[in-house]
Design a protein around this motif. Structure first.
Motif, mmCIF file in Angstrom:
data_model
loop_
_atom_site.group_PDB
_atom_site.id
_atom_site.type_symbol
_atom_site.label_atom_id
_atom_site.label_comp_id
_atom_site.label_asym_id
_atom_site.label_seq_id
_atom_site.Cartn_x
_atom_site.Cartn_y
_atom_site.Cartn_z
ATOM 1 N N HIS A 30 0.816 -1.214 0.000
ATOM 2 C CA HIS A 30 0.000 0.000 0.000
ATOM 3 C C HIS A 30 0.849 1.263 0.000
ATOM 4 O O HIS A 30 0.295 2.369 0.051
ATOM 5 C CB HIS A 30 -0.907 -0.002 1.235
ATOM 6 N N TYR A 31 2.144 1.123 -0.018
ATOM 7 C CA TYR A 31 3.028 2.285 -0.018
ATOM 8 C C TYR A 31 3.096 2.876 -1.421
ATOM 9 O O TYR A 31 3.345 2.160 -2.398
ATOM 10 C CB TYR A 31 4.417 1.874 0.470
ATOM 11 N N MET A 32 2.854 4.179 -1.550
ATOM 12 C CA MET A 32 2.865 4.905 -2.828
ATOM 13 C C MET A 32 1.890 4.296 -3.820
ATOM 14 O O MET A 32 2.155 4.153 -5.018
ATOM 15 C CB MET A 32 4.273 4.930 -3.429
ATOM 16 N N ARG A 33 0.753 3.884 -3.329
ATOM 17 C CA ARG A 33 -0.266 3.293 -4.190
ATOM 18 C C ARG A 33 -1.304 4.360 -4.509
ATOM 19 O O ARG A 33 -1.784 5.040 -3.597
ATOM 20 C CB ARG A 33 -0.920 2.110 -3.494
ATOM 21 N N PRO A 34 -1.704 4.546 -5.753
ATOM 22 C CA PRO A 34 -2.713 5.577 -6.071
ATOM 23 C C PRO A 34 -4.070 5.208 -5.491
ATOM 24 O O PRO A 34 -4.368 4.042 -5.263
ATOM 25 C CB PRO A 34 -2.720 5.617 -7.602
ATOM 26 N N ALA A 39 -8.294 5.135 -12.884
ATOM 27 C CA ALA A 39 -8.279 6.469 -13.472
ATOM 28 C C ALA A 39 -7.025 6.716 -14.297
ATOM 29 O O ALA A 39 -6.994 7.613 -15.147
ATOM 30 C CB ALA A 39 -8.399 7.526 -12.386
ATOM 31 N N SER A 40 -5.967 5.945 -14.061
ATOM 32 C CA SER A 40 -4.713 6.130 -14.787
ATOM 33 C C SER A 40 -4.509 5.110 -15.901
ATOM 34 O O SER A 40 -3.433 5.069 -16.492
ATOM 35 C CB SER A 40 -3.537 6.058 -13.804
ATOM 36 N N LYS A 41 -5.530 4.307 -16.149
ATOM 37 C CA LYS A 41 -5.413 3.286 -17.197
ATOM 38 C C LYS A 41 -6.436 3.558 -18.296
ATOM 39 O O LYS A 41 -7.567 3.961 -17.997
ATOM 40 C CB LYS A 41 -5.630 1.901 -16.612
ATOM 41 N N ASN A 42 -6.018 3.288 -19.560
ATOM 42 C CA ASN A 42 -6.900 3.442 -20.718
ATOM 43 C C ASN A 42 -7.365 4.881 -20.860
ATOM 44 O O ASN A 42 -6.959 5.781 -20.111
ATOM 45 C CB ASN A 42 -8.084 2.468 -20.639
ATOM 46 N N ARG A 43 -8.273 5.117 -21.780
ATOM 47 C CA ARG A 43 -8.780 6.450 -22.043
ATOM 48 C C ARG A 43 -9.912 6.785 -21.072
ATOM 49 O O ARG A 43 -10.719 5.940 -20.726
ATOM 50 C CB ARG A 43 -9.267 6.566 -23.476
ATOM 51 N N GLN A 44 -9.962 8.054 -20.693
ATOM 52 C CA GLN A 44 -10.978 8.531 -19.766
ATOM 53 C C GLN A 44 -11.802 9.621 -20.432
ATOM 54 O O GLN A 44 -11.388 10.206 -21.444
ATOM 55 C CB GLN A 44 -10.317 9.085 -18.485
ATOM 56 N N MET A 45 -12.984 9.886 -19.854
ATOM 57 C CA MET A 45 -13.850 10.951 -20.360
ATOM 58 C C MET A 45 -13.277 12.302 -19.928
ATOM 59 O O MET A 45 -13.097 12.545 -18.724
ATOM 60 C CB MET A 45 -15.268 10.785 -19.818
ATOM 61 N N ILE A 297 -13.698 10.683 2.266
ATOM 62 C CA ILE A 297 -13.324 10.548 0.860
ATOM 63 C C ILE A 297 -14.142 9.408 0.257
ATOM 64 O O ILE A 297 -14.116 8.273 0.753
ATOM 65 C CB ILE A 297 -11.823 10.247 0.711
ATOM 66 N N ASN A 298 -14.915 9.727 -0.779
ATOM 67 C CA ASN A 298 -15.735 8.726 -1.447
ATOM 68 C C ASN A 298 -15.646 8.957 -2.955
ATOM 69 O O ASN A 298 -14.820 9.742 -3.446
ATOM 70 C CB ASN A 298 -17.188 8.781 -0.940
ATOM 71 N N VAL A 299 -16.558 8.297 -3.689
ATOM 72 C CA VAL A 299 -16.517 8.369 -5.154
ATOM 73 C C VAL A 299 -16.859 9.763 -5.657
ATOM 74 O O VAL A 299 -16.364 10.208 -6.693
ATOM 75 C CB VAL A 299 -17.478 7.310 -5.737
ATOM 76 N N LYS A 300 -17.675 10.493 -4.921
ATOM 77 C CA LYS A 300 -18.159 11.783 -5.405
ATOM 78 C C LYS A 300 -17.156 12.910 -5.173
ATOM 79 O O LYS A 300 -17.119 13.880 -5.918
ATOM 80 C CB LYS A 300 -19.493 12.119 -4.741
ATOM 81 N N ASN A 301 -16.387 12.846 -4.100
ATOM 82 C CA ASN A 301 -15.526 13.987 -3.754
ATOM 83 C C ASN A 301 -14.049 13.626 -3.689
ATOM 84 O O ASN A 301 -13.274 14.324 -3.047
ATOM 85 C CB ASN A 301 -15.967 14.571 -2.411
ATOM 86 N N TYR A 302 -13.627 12.526 -4.283
ATOM 87 C CA TYR A 302 -12.207 12.168 -4.169
ATOM 88 C C TYR A 302 -11.334 13.104 -5.003
ATOM 89 O O TYR A 302 -10.128 13.219 -4.758
ATOM 90 C CB TYR A 302 -11.995 10.702 -4.585
ATOM 91 N N LYS A 303 -11.919 13.788 -6.040
ATOM 92 C CA LYS A 303 -11.132 14.721 -6.840
ATOM 93 C C LYS A 303 -10.911 16.048 -6.118
ATOM 94 O O LYS A 303 -9.866 16.665 -6.233
ATOM 95 C CB LYS A 303 -11.821 14.979 -8.181
ATOM 96 N N THR A 304 -11.923 16.499 -5.401
ATOM 97 C CA THR A 304 -11.832 17.811 -4.735
ATOM 98 C C THR A 304 -11.415 17.704 -3.283
ATOM 99 O O THR A 304 -11.402 18.703 -2.571
ATOM 100 C CB THR A 304 -13.199 18.513 -4.796
ATOM 101 N N ALA A 305 -11.103 16.507 -2.779
ATOM 102 C CA ALA A 305 -10.736 16.359 -1.364
ATOM 103 C C ALA A 305 -9.350 16.923 -1.136
ATOM 104 O O ALA A 305 -8.461 16.837 -1.993
ATOM 105 C CB ALA A 305 -10.780 14.877 -0.975
ATOM 106 N N TYR A 306 -9.143 17.540 0.017
ATOM 107 C CA TYR A 306 -7.840 18.085 0.393
ATOM 108 C C TYR A 306 -7.643 17.838 1.873
ATOM 109 O O TYR A 306 -8.580 17.649 2.633
ATOM 110 C CB TYR A 306 -7.757 19.576 0.074
ATOM 111 N N ALA A 307 -6.395 17.821 2.259
ATOM 112 C CA ALA A 307 -6.030 17.518 3.647
ATOM 113 C C ALA A 307 -6.351 18.738 4.537
ATOM 114 O O ALA A 307 -6.061 19.879 4.191
ATOM 115 C CB ALA A 307 -4.544 17.194 3.769
ATOM 116 N N THR A 308 -6.984 18.485 5.670
ATOM 117 C CA THR A 308 -7.333 19.533 6.645
ATOM 118 C C THR A 308 -6.319 19.507 7.787
ATOM 119 O O THR A 308 -5.918 18.446 8.249
ATOM 120 C CB THR A 308 -8.741 19.313 7.206
ATOM 121 N N SER A 309 -5.906 20.681 8.211
ATOM 122 C CA SER A 309 -4.948 20.799 9.320
ATOM 123 C C SER A 309 -5.649 21.459 10.495
ATOM 124 O O SER A 309 -6.403 22.410 10.325
ATOM 125 C CB SER A 309 -3.749 21.641 8.884
ATOM 126 N N TYR A 310 -5.354 20.957 11.692
ATOM 127 C CA TYR A 310 -5.971 21.473 12.920
ATOM 128 C C TYR A 310 -4.918 22.160 13.765
ATOM 129 O O TYR A 310 -3.789 21.764 13.809
ATOM 130 C CB TYR A 310 -6.632 20.330 13.708
#
Length: 310
Positions: A30-34, A39-45, A297-310
């Motif tokens: 699981h280290y450095m695993r996307p 999303a990185s294979k074949n052609r995408q929309m 993080i789910n299917v709908k917001n995995y593109k716009t998700a960002y890390a939150t700092s407290y």
């Protein structure tokens, strides 16, 4: 229960461990695993991307910008106000009213200068003509009343006057003397006199006392003082010689040096070491960070998700 090792109850707290579905699978690190491998294979929309707000027509549904007042004539508000004033001035029948003279101010109190109607005869301060006053006729005359209240004055009442009574010289003193004599006649004995002679505020002798002195008090008997107890000799300190004890030094007792032999523990059933039963075992659970990642993080917001700092 397995022949070697701990049982499932001791290891994970279950009667029997469930079988795994990943037996024989290859290990995937699981280290450095996307996050999304597909999303990185074949052609995408692919889309054009998001458009930012600007002065251009890009980002709007209509191809051209539609104006609200398109095709309307330009109107000048200053010119409209002037036209309205000219139309209102044409409605006037003549010129503006101007008074013939200015306002007139009064020159003092009681002056009618500057008023519309002038003075009124009803409010005039001039006296009217009156007829000559003729007084009425005289009444009949009587003798005037006599002065005085009637008490102590003669010939003022309707009846006859008071009879004369003689008034002796110093009549008040004579009446008082008779009253004193009558009082002395009624008094029995002489005046009351006390036997106490008046004394001064402070006595001449400050040690003088009318009361008799109390009897002398006998002095209390003297108590005999007992001398304190003194021992014949001071106390002796305890030491190696046992000098401060009541008994003499004890006699010597033989104490040979002997090493005690320890008994070997026999491997019998009665002498086994007590082992307490094992307590509750912990189960493998997912960490809090993993649960928060799955929830946030789910299917709908995995593109716009960002890390939150407290």
């Amino acid at each position: 229960m397995p022949a070697e090792g701990k049982s499932d109850m001791e290891r994970i707290g279950l009667f029997s461990e469930m079988s795994y579905v990943t037996i024989g699978d290859k290990y995937v690190s699981h280290y450095m695993r996307p996050f999304n491998e597909t999303a990185s294979k074949n052609r995408q929309m692919l889309s054009e991307g998001s458009k930012t707000l600007s002065a251009l027509q890009a980002g709007y549904f209509d191809p051209q910008f539609k104006r609200i007042f398109s095709g309307e004539a330009y109107s000048n508000p200053v010119q409209l106000r002037r036209r309205y004033r000219l139309a209102e001035s044409k409605k006037n029948l003549g010129k503006a009213f101007l008074p013939s003279n200015g306002d007139k101010l009064p020159c003092g109190l009681g002056s009618y200068y500057g008023t519309i109607g002038g003075p009124f005869a009803y409010f005039s301060a001039q006296l009217k003509a009156r007829e000559r006053y003729i007084p009425p006729g005289k009444n009949f005359y009587t003798s005037p009343g006599k002065k005085g209240t009637g008490y102590g004055y003669a010939n003022l009442t309707i009846g006859e006057q008071y009879p004369h009574e003689a008034d002796g010289y110093e009549l008040e003193k004579i009446i008082a003397k008779k009253a004193r004599e009558e009082h002395k006649r009624l008094v029995k004995g002489g005046p009351f006199k006390t036997n106490i002679y008046p004394l001064e505020y402070f006595d001449m002798n400050p040690y003088f006392n009318d009361k008799p002195l109390p009897p002398l008090k006998k002095p209390p008997p003297e108590k005999r003082t007992v001398p304190p107890f003194k021992p014949s000799s001071p106390a002796k300190k305890s030491g190696g010689m046992k000098g401060g004890t009541f008994d003499p030094y004890p006699s010597h007792s033989a104490d040979p040096y002997v090493i005690k032999k320890t008994m070997a523990v026999s491997p019998s059933k009665e002498q086994k070491v007590f082992l307490p039963p094992p307590g509750p075992k912990s189960r493998p659970v997912t960490s809090i960070i993993t649960q928060n990642v799955i929830r946030s993080i789910n299917v709908k917001n995995y593109k716009t998700a960002y890390a939150t700092s407290y």
